[in-house]
Design a protein around this motif. Structure first.
Motif, mmCIF file in Angstrom:
data_model
loop_
_atom_site.group_PDB
_atom_site.id
_atom_site.type_symbol
_atom_site.label_atom_id
_atom_site.label_comp_id
_atom_site.label_asym_id
_atom_site.label_seq_id
_atom_site.Cartn_x
_atom_site.Cartn_y
_atom_site.Cartn_z
ATOM 1 N N ALA A 1 -0.601 -2.919 -8.102
ATOM 2 C CA ALA A 1 -2.047 -3.216 -7.921
ATOM 3 C C ALA A 1 -2.280 -4.514 -8.083
ATOM 4 C CB ALA A 1 -2.949 -2.167 -8.932
ATOM 5 N N PRO B 1 -3.208 4.589 -1.753
ATOM 6 C CA PRO B 1 -4.252 3.713 -1.070
ATOM 7 C C PRO B 1 -4.306 3.772 0.487
ATOM 8 C CG PRO B 1 -2.536 2.607 -2.062
ATOM 9 C CD PRO B 1 -2.431 3.871 -2.525
ATOM 10 N N MET B 2 -2.788 3.994 0.916
ATOM 11 C CA MET B 2 -2.648 3.950 2.498
ATOM 12 C C MET B 2 -3.370 5.193 2.980
ATOM 13 S SD MET B 2 0.719 4.871 4.496
ATOM 14 C CE MET B 2 0.612 6.181 3.418
ATOM 15 N N LEU C 1 -9.743 1.886 -0.674
ATOM 16 C CA LEU C 1 -10.111 0.472 -0.523
ATOM 17 C C LEU C 1 -10.015 -0.462 -1.871
ATOM 18 C CD1 LEU C 1 -11.567 -1.959 1.171
ATOM 19 C CD2 LEU C 1 -13.692 -1.410 -0.104
ATOM 20 N N ARG C 2 -10.533 0.431 -2.870
ATOM 21 C CA ARG C 2 -10.601 -0.182 -4.229
ATOM 22 C C ARG C 2 -9.290 -0.610 -4.798
ATOM 23 N NH1 ARG C 2 -15.447 -0.103 -6.981
ATOM 24 N NH2 ARG C 2 -17.026 0.715 -6.127
ATOM 25 N N LYS C 3 -8.257 0.647 -4.216
ATOM 26 C CA LYS C 3 -6.721 0.435 -4.616
ATOM 27 C C LYS C 3 -6.352 -0.741 -4.006
ATOM 28 C CE LYS C 3 -5.058 4.588 -6.692
ATOM 29 N NZ LYS C 3 -4.194 5.349 -6.795
ATOM 30 N N ALA C 4 -6.596 -0.835 -2.773
ATOM 31 C CA ALA C 4 -6.085 -1.820 -1.960
ATOM 32 C C ALA C 4 -6.531 -3.268 -2.533
ATOM 33 C CB ALA C 4 -6.435 -1.853 -0.454
ATOM 34 N N LEU C 5 -7.894 -3.256 -3.087
ATOM 35 C CA LEU C 5 -8.314 -4.583 -3.646
ATOM 36 C C LEU C 5 -7.630 -4.921 -4.922
ATOM 37 C CD1 LEU C 5 -12.029 -4.417 -2.238
ATOM 38 C CD2 LEU C 5 -10.036 -5.450 -1.472
ATOM 39 N N GLY C 6 -7.047 -3.841 -5.470
ATOM 40 C CA GLY C 6 -6.274 -4.112 -6.827
ATOM 41 C C GLY C 6 -6.605 -3.180 -7.916
ATOM 42 N N ALA C 7 -7.414 -1.966 -7.496
ATOM 43 C CA ALA C 7 -7.744 -1.197 -8.674
ATOM 44 C C ALA C 7 -6.404 -0.441 -8.927
ATOM 45 C CB ALA C 7 -8.779 -0.234 -8.240
ATOM 46 N N THR C 8 -6.157 -0.151 -10.306
ATOM 47 C CA THR C 8 -4.995 0.665 -10.798
ATOM 48 C C THR C 8 -5.500 2.026 -10.746
ATOM 49 O OG1 THR C 8 -5.554 0.100 -13.107
ATOM 50 C CG2 THR C 8 -4.017 -1.426 -12.152
ATOM 51 N N LEU D 1 0.714 -1.173 0.064
ATOM 52 C CA LEU D 1 -0.008 -0.021 0.079
ATOM 53 C C LEU D 1 0.958 1.299 -0.032
ATOM 54 C CD1 LEU D 1 -2.531 -1.234 2.634
ATOM 55 C CD2 LEU D 1 -2.906 -0.838 0.365
ATOM 56 N N ASN E 1 -3.929 -7.282 -5.411
ATOM 57 C CA ASN E 1 -5.236 -7.912 -6.009
ATOM 58 C C ASN E 1 -5.133 -9.477 -5.652
ATOM 59 O OD1 ASN E 1 -6.600 -8.901 -8.822
ATOM 60 N ND2 ASN E 1 -7.708 -7.685 -7.467
ATOM 61 N N MET F 1 -10.679 -3.632 -13.910
ATOM 62 C CA MET F 1 -11.937 -3.729 -14.278
ATOM 63 C C MET F 1 -12.223 -3.426 -15.546
ATOM 64 S SD MET F 1 -14.928 -1.804 -12.115
ATOM 65 C CE MET F 1 -15.005 -2.849 -10.575
ATOM 66 N N ILE G 1 -9.508 3.771 -11.462
ATOM 67 C CA ILE G 1 -9.996 4.738 -10.710
ATOM 68 C C ILE G 1 -10.252 6.003 -11.665
ATOM 69 C CG2 ILE G 1 -9.810 6.456 -8.783
ATOM 70 C CD1 ILE G 1 -10.129 3.733 -7.829
ATOM 71 N N ALA H 1 -13.222 -8.185 -10.009
ATOM 72 C CA ALA H 1 -13.387 -7.437 -10.954
ATOM 73 C C ALA H 1 -12.469 -6.671 -11.370
ATOM 74 C CB ALA H 1 -14.585 -6.336 -10.894
ATOM 75 N N TYR H 2 -11.515 -6.259 -10.413
ATOM 76 C CA TYR H 2 -10.299 -5.658 -10.551
ATOM 77 C C TYR H 2 -9.112 -6.777 -11.233
ATOM 78 C CZ TYR H 2 -11.821 -1.332 -8.846
ATOM 79 O OH TYR H 2 -12.740 -0.457 -8.421
ATOM 80 N N ASP I 1 3.142 1.198 -10.661
ATOM 81 C CA ASP I 1 1.385 1.231 -9.972
ATOM 82 C C ASP I 1 0.625 -0.013 -10.204
ATOM 83 O OD1 ASP I 1 -0.975 2.716 -8.727
ATOM 84 O OD2 ASP I 1 -1.579 2.410 -10.985
ATOM 85 N N GLU J 1 -13.238 5.036 -0.030
ATOM 86 C CA GLU J 1 -13.704 4.087 -0.819
ATOM 87 C C GLU J 1 -12.728 3.941 -1.995
ATOM 88 O OE1 GLU J 1 -17.474 4.759 -3.027
ATOM 89 O OE2 GLU J 1 -16.705 3.859 -4.672
ATOM 90 N N LEU K 1 -7.075 5.102 2.838
ATOM 91 C CA LEU K 1 -7.633 3.964 3.619
ATOM 92 C C LEU K 1 -7.809 4.402 5.152
ATOM 93 C CD1 LEU K 1 -6.494 0.726 2.751
ATOM 94 C CD2 LEU K 1 -8.826 1.234 2.822
#
Lengths: 247, 410
Positions: free
Chosen positions: A99, B403-404, B320-327, A75, A103, B1, B331, A130-131, A95, B317, B407
Motif C-alpha cells: 500500500a 485492489p485489482m 481505488l482507495r487501495k490503489a491510492l495507498g489505503a491499507t 495491485l 501510495n 489515514m 479500509i 491522507a493515506y 499488504d 471505491e 477496480l
C-alpha cells in the motif's frame, strides 16, 4: 502546466536508459484458476524499465498487458518470479508495504478516471495524501491545489467530477497521481474514454511529465497513443514478444 | 489515514446514503428504545412493590394463625384459629422477647359504616395503641387510640383517608359520629395516606380498640375469641432474626407444640415479602428485557445487512482507495467507523425516544416508569457495540478485496 525543457526529450533517451533499472521483472508468471481451467496470463516475462523512461506496453485485449500493468503497479502479486522496484523485492512485501508503494512510488491514471463523485476535485486529489499520513489539512489542501494547477485546473478546485468534462476529469486523476510525487506514472488506457482533442491534451500532459523527469508507463492498444512513448513493449499471449525503441 | 480522516470519510458516506442510513439507524433506535422502556417499566414496578412493602411497617413480623394439622392433612394458612390475646400479651414481655419492640394484636372484619346519608364498607381492625407504631402509620388529624380507651371498651375510631372522604365528604372527620354495624362510634382521628400495597388498600380501613371489636364481632363464628393475626416489630432491622426466633419459641411453648414443623402459626418477616415480590418483578423485567434484546438483535442484523450491501456497492471505491495507498487496516477502520456511527446514532436517538416514552407513558397508562441511568449508559455502549460487531464482517470483506479485482468490477 510545467514548462517544457529546453532540450528535446528525445536527446535524453539514450542517456536515460543507461541508468540503473527502476523496474526489473525476472521470469514473472501469473496464473489464474486451477486444473483444466488454468490460465497463464503471464509466462516468464522479463522486463527492465530504467528511471526516467517513457515506455508503452501494447497488446490486444487478453494479451496479458493488463495483468502486467497490475503487477507493475503492485495491485496484484505475481505467482512466481522476481520483481525488483528500485532495488526492493516486491514479492516479499506485506499488504501495508505494498500500500505504501502504491501510495508514494506509483501514480495511477485509469481509463475510467475513478474519481469519487461526491468529492470536489481538490478532495479527490487530497486522498493519496491522507493515506500518506499528511496530517495537516492545510498542507493537504495546498499540495492538492498546486497539483491541480500543474494540470491546468487551478480554477476548478471545488468542482465535482460530474461538473467537469471527461478530459478535465482525467486531468484531476493525473493531478491525484502526481500529488505524492511518485517516481512512476502508470497510465492504463488514459485516453480510452476521451474524444480526440481531449485525448491529445492528456497525452501532451503525460509527455510533459516525462520531460520533467518522471518515468511514464503507458498501457494501450492504440498505436497512435503508443507512439508518444520512446520504447514499445509488445505483449502477446502472456509473452513479451518485442521491445523496440520507437525513436 | 488517521482516525479523524476516516471519521470524516465515514460521516460523508453515511450522509450520502442518508435514507439507507436513517432506516438502518431506525432498527437500532427501536431496539434501544424498547430496552429503555422495558427496563423503566421493570424498575417502576420494583420501586412500587418496595415502597408498598415499606409502608406495611418497619421491621415488621406478621404472625398469622393457622395451618391446622389434622392427621396427615395440613390445612391452608389461617384455616385454624390459634392465636389469642394471651399470645399477644406474652410476646410483649421484655423478659421473654427482648428483641421485640412492640406488639399489636389484630381482630379484623369487614363492616358497613354509616354517617348521615353516606354509607361505606371497609375492613374494621380492632387493635391496641401500639398498632400505629408497628404498622408505621401516623394520625394526621385528631388523636390516636390510647391504652385507657382500649381498657374501657371505648367506642372510638381512627379512619383512613378513603373512609373519611366517603363518609364525611368535604368536612373534617375528627369528632364526627359514624355507625359501625349499627353501633355509634366517635371518630377521633384520620390516618396518613399510605396508598396501596400489592393487594391491600391501606387508606380504606377503620381502627377501633380491640376490646370494642371483640364486643362487636369477636364473640361469634368459628374464630370466636381468637385473633386474626399479630403484628410484631423488632427493635431494629438487625434484630429481626432474633425477634423471629423469640416469637417462634415462645408461641410453640405456649401452644404446647414440641416440633417446629407442626407449628399452628406462621411468622412472615417483611423482608421475605420484599424479596418474594422483588423476585417476581425481577423475573418480569428480565422477560421484557429479553424481548427488547431480540428487537435489538434484529436491528443489528439489519445493520449488518445494509453494511454488506454498502460494501458490495462500493467495491470500485474500495479498489481505488487501495490503489491510492489505503491499507487493509484503513479500509477496515473506515467501514467499522460507519457501522459504529450507525449504532451510536441509533443508540442516542433510541435513548431519547425511550426517555420521552418514560415521561409520557405514565400519563397514558397510569403506571410508573423509572429512567435507569445504568440502562441508558448500557444501551449506548450496547448499541455502538452492536454496530461494531455486526460491522466487522462487512468491513473485513471490504478490507480483503484485492485492489485489482475491485477496480475492474464496474
Amino acid at each position: 502546466m510545467t514548462a517544457p525543457l529546453a532540450a528535446s526529450p528525445g536527446q535524453f533517451a539514450s542517456t536515460r536508459s543507461e541508468r540503473p533499472p527502476l523496474i526489473e521483472l525476472e521470469s514473472i508468471w501469473k496464473t489464474y484458476g486451477m486444473g483444466a481451467a488454468t490460465v497463464h496470463a503471464l509466462q516468464a516475462v522479463d522486463l527492465r524499465i530504467a528511471d526516467g523512461e517513457y515506455v508503452a506496453i501494447v497488446g490486444q485485449s487478453g494479451s496479458g498487458k493488463s495483468t502486467l500493468m497490475h503487477i507493475l503497479g503492485c495491485l496484484d502479486v505475481a505467482t512466481s518470479g522476481r520483481y525488483l522496484l528500485d532495488g526492493d523485492n516486491v514479492q516479499d512485501l506485506d499488504d501495508a508495504a505494498l500500500a505504501a508503494i502504491r501510495n508514494r512510488r506509483i501514480g495511477f491514471v485509469f481509463q475510467q478516471f475513478h474519481l469519487l463523485a461526491r468529492l470536489s476535485a481538490r478532495r479527490n486529489v487530497e486522498l493519496p495524501l491522507a493515506y500518506a499520513g499528511v496530517r495537516s489539512g492545510a498542507e493537504r489542501r495546498e499540495r492538492a491545489r498546486s497539483a491541480l494547477e500543474s494540470v491546468g485546473l487551478g480554477n476548478r478546485l471545488d468542482h465535482r467530477p460530474g461538473e467537469l468534462s471527461g478530459g478535465q476529469q482525467q486531468r484531476v486523476a493525473i493531478a491525484r497521481a502526481l500529488v505524492t510525487e511518485p517516481a512512476i506514472i502508470l497510465a492504463d488506457e488514459p485516453t480510452g474514454n476521451l474524444a480526440g482533442d481531449q485525448s491529445a491534451e492528456i497525452l501532451a500532459l503525460l509527455d510533459d511529465l516525462w520531460a520533467t523527469g518522471r518515468t511514464v508507463v503507458l498501457i494501450t492498444h492504440d498505436p497512435g497513443v503508443a507512439a508518444h512513448a520512446r520504447r514499445l513493449v509488445r505483449v502477446q499471449d502472456g509473452h513479451v514478444i518485442s521491445e523496440e525503441v520507437s525513436r | 489515514m488517521n482516525l479523524l480522516g476516516s471519521l470524516q470519510t465515514a460521516v460523508e458516506s453515511l450522509i450520502e446514503r442518508r435514507l439507507r442510513t436513517a432506516l438502518t439507524t431506525l432498527g437500532i433506535l427501536i431496539g434501544i428504545a424498547a430496552v429503555i422502556l422495558t427496563v423503566g417499566l421493570g424498575e417502576g414496578a420494583q420501586a412500587r412493590v418496595t415502597s408498598a412493602i415499606d409502608s406495611l411497617g418497619t421491621n415488621l413480623l406478621v404472625i398469622s394463625p393457622g395451618s391446622a394439622t389434622t392427621g396427615p392433612v395440613r390445612g391452608a394458612l389461617g384455616s385454624a384459629a390459634t392465636l389469642t390475646l394471651a399470645d399477644a400479651t406474652a410476646l410483649g414481655s421484655k423478659l421473654d422477647c427482648p428483641d421485640i419492640a412492640a406488639v399489636a394484636p389484630v381482630l379484623q372484619s369487614s363492616q358497613t359504616l354509616t354517617a348521615g346519608p353516606n354509607n361505606w364498607t371497609a375492613p374494621v381492625i380492632g387493635s391496641t395503641a401500639s398498632y400505629l407504631a408497628v404498622r408505621n402509620r401516623q394520625v394526621v388529624l385528631g388523636t390516636g387510640i390510647t391504652s385507657a380507651q382500649v381498657n374501657s371498651d371505648a367506642h372510638v375510631a381512627l379512619v383512613g383517608t378513603e373512609v373519611a372522604a366517603s363518609l364525611f365528604p368535604g368536612t373534617s372527620p375528627a369528632g364526627q359520629i359514624t355507625d359501625i354495624a349499627g353501633v355509634p362510634f366517635t371518630v377521633i382521628g384520620e390516618l396518613n395516606p399510605a396508598g396501596s400495597s400489592a393487594n391491600t388498600n391501606l387508606d380504606n380501613l377503620v381502627i377501633i380498640p380491640i376490646s370494642t371489636s371483640e364486643e362487636l364481632f369477636g364473640k361469634t363464628g368459628p374464630f370466636a375469641n381468637t385473633l386474626s393475626g399479630i403484628f410484631v416489630s423488632s427493635t431494629s432491622s438487625s434484630t429481626m432474626g432474633a425477634a423471629y426466633d423469640e416469637a417462634t419459641s415462645l408461641l410453640l411453648q405456649l401452644h404446647h407444640i414440641s416440633r417446629p414443623s407442626l407449628a399452628d402459626f406462621t411468622i412472615t418477616p417483611q423482608t421475605s415479602l420484599l424479596s418474594t415480590a422483588s423476585t417476581v418483578t425481577h423475573s418480569l423485567t428480565i422477560l421484557l428485557a429479553g424481548v427488547a434484546a431480540i428487537a435489538l438483535l434484529v436491528g443489528g442484523i439489519g445493520a449488518m445487512n445494509i453494511m454488506l450491501v454498502s460494501v458490495t456497492e462500493r467495491v470500485p471505491e474500495i479498489g481505488l482507495r487501495k490503489a491510492l495507498g489505503a491499507t487493509r487496516i484503513a479500509i477496515l477502520q473506515q467501514f467499522l467507523l460507519e457501522a459504529g456511527l450507525i449504532g451510536l446514532t441509533g443508540g442516542v436517538l433510541g435513548v431519547g425516544l425511550g426517555l420521552v416514552g418514560i415521561a409520557v407513558l405514565p400519563h397514558l397508562l397510569g403506571t410508573s416508569l423509572i429512567a435507569s441511568s445504568l440502562a441508558i449508559v448500557g444501551s449506548l455502549i450496547v448499541a455502538t457495540a452492536i454496530g461494531l460487531v455486526f460491522g466487522v464482517y462487512p468491513a473485513m470483506r471490504a478490507a480483503r478485496l484485492s485492489p485489482m479485482v475491485a477496480l475492474h468490477s464496474e
